[in-house]
Write an enzyme that holds these catalytic residues in place. Structure first.
Site, mmCIF file in Angstrom:
data_model
loop_
_atom_site.group_PDB
_atom_site.id
_atom_site.type_symbol
_atom_site.label_atom_id
_atom_site.label_comp_id
_atom_site.label_asym_id
_atom_site.label_seq_id
_atom_site.Cartn_x
_atom_site.Cartn_y
_atom_site.Cartn_z
ATOM 1 N N CYS A 11 0.786 -1.216 0.024
ATOM 2 C CA CYS A 11 -0.160 -0.121 -0.081
ATOM 3 C C CYS A 11 0.834 1.350 -0.123
ATOM 4 O O CYS A 11 1.811 1.303 -0.803
ATOM 5 C CB CYS A 11 -1.036 -0.162 1.221
ATOM 6 S SG CYS A 11 -0.477 -0.220 2.634
ATOM 7 N N ARG A 12 0.502 2.394 0.732
ATOM 8 C CA ARG A 12 1.151 3.595 0.510
ATOM 9 C C ARG A 12 2.715 3.559 1.193
ATOM 10 O O ARG A 12 3.561 3.917 0.435
ATOM 11 C CB ARG A 12 0.388 4.650 1.495
ATOM 12 C CG ARG A 12 -0.950 4.979 0.866
ATOM 13 C CD ARG A 12 -1.816 5.605 1.626
ATOM 14 N NE ARG A 12 -3.231 5.747 1.192
ATOM 15 C CZ ARG A 12 -4.384 6.011 1.983
ATOM 16 N NH1 ARG A 12 -4.246 5.952 3.123
ATOM 17 N NH2 ARG A 12 -5.470 6.014 1.334
#
Lengths: 214, 214
Positions: A174-175
């Site tokens: 993810c981020r």
DNA sequence: CATGAACTCAATATAATACTTGATTAGTGA
DNA sequence: TCACTAATCAAGTATTATATTGAGTTCATG
């Protein structure tokens, strides 16, 4: 004519305007969000769990020191990182982590999940023994993502598990290293009987280091 | 068990401890000095024109966030940058300069001196049409310097001008782009009839970028 | 062990920052 | 024009940061 000392004062004061903008936990969290994609004030406010007013004021600080910039779309105003900021941000995070191994420790203590490193991921992808799954929201994925990555936003994952291969390792990303979506994804996928680990970095690091993006 | 939000707070707060240490003009000036070589508290205090007590307190701040570290030699305590800090510092300075062209402008307005860029310097040194003169104090030069550089501290320069070749361009360099010694050197050398310019960066930048050092 | 030098600590006054609340502005669409 | 939404602004309070002063440590040396 100004003295050499006054000149220095001016130089370092100007310099400090940038560093002061980075000297606050909430603003760092905001930058971490903007590292993924531009966002509106409201979206940032709810992501960091703060009031709109407070978020707006922090964004003003970032804007005044020219770390972020704005574009208006109707009534909403979109904030985005200025070029060059992501490099500094990632470099700073590396330094912070090197000085405070507890960050890494805290993450491990909290999640206890296995993760895969960048070289290992590259090898696994090349040999087709793994697939990369990006669980960020669709908009962020479309803004920038790693080549060959599959996109299933974390909210839809539970209902779309059947789209995943069951004969390969699923690497969730993810981020960044502190984003918890990847860990949630690993839980979900493992519950479905597949093998899964999280990618130890995140999309932000990879891109800032010059990793190819699609 | 802590919540994901508390975990994030902890992460970004820890992260901010480092950025807060950098969020002050005097501390940035101190880091710029330490980028060259380790120094005692007194040496730093007089270089930045502050009291010993105030300087010591700023150094404590830097030490608490593990940006600098100390070694004791008898009664004096030497402060030095921790590994990895110089990269962040130089990256930050680049960002600050890109956001504030006035920095560059202020420098030019104040000194009005010609400077030479890194590629140009490399070429000039390779073709032996220029010599590189490092005017920093002897101790800093010995700590680290660029290959082939001549060392004449700025204080001794006036009396040692005859050591310089008079058929080549003299490129003066010192700590960094805001260090004024190089500009003083250019004045002196030109007054002796030789050609001189300053190096637009400084030793710090070059080394942080992986330039070879002797 | 007395002295001086290098540094740190504690106390203080002043200034800057952060978050809240409530009011205000700018744009959209009925 | 009116109501609605998104964002900013202004004022107040609590907290934190800074520079100064003067006292207190630590260590080498006579």
């Amino acid at each position: 004519m100004t003295s050499a000392r006054e000149f220095k004062n001016e130089v370092y004061s100007t310099f400090a305007e940038v560093t002061k903008a980075l000297a606050n936990p909430l603003r760092l969290e905001i930058l971490d969000l903007l590292l993924q994609s531009p966002r509106s004030v409201d979206a940032i406010a709810s992501a960091i769990g703060q009031s709109t007013a407070n978020t707006s004021q922090h964004l003003q600080v970032l804007k005044r020191s020219r770390v972020v910039e704005t574009r208006r779309f109707g009534t909403t105003i979109e904030y985005a990182l200025v070029a060059g900021v992501s490099e500094v941000f990632v470099a700073l995070r590396r330094l912070a982590e090197a000085r405070h191994p507890l960050l890494d420790q805290a993450k491990r203590d909290y999640f206890g999940e296995a993760s895969i490193s960048r070289p290992a991921l590259r090898a696994a992808l090349a040999s087709k023994t793994a697939v990369l799954l990006d669980v960020r929201p669709r908009l962020e994925f479309e803004h920038a993502h790693l080549p060959g990555a599959l996109s299933i936003p974390i909210r839809e994952l539970a209902s779309r598990l059947d789209e995943l291969p069951d004969d390969r390792l699923i690497v969730a990303t993810c981020r960044g290293p502190y984003c918890t979506y990847a860990d949630e994804a690993v839980h979900l996928i493992r519950a479905s009987g597949r093998e899964a680990v999280r990618f130890e970095d995140g999309v932000g690091e990879w891109v800032a280091d010059g990793g190819a993006i699609a």
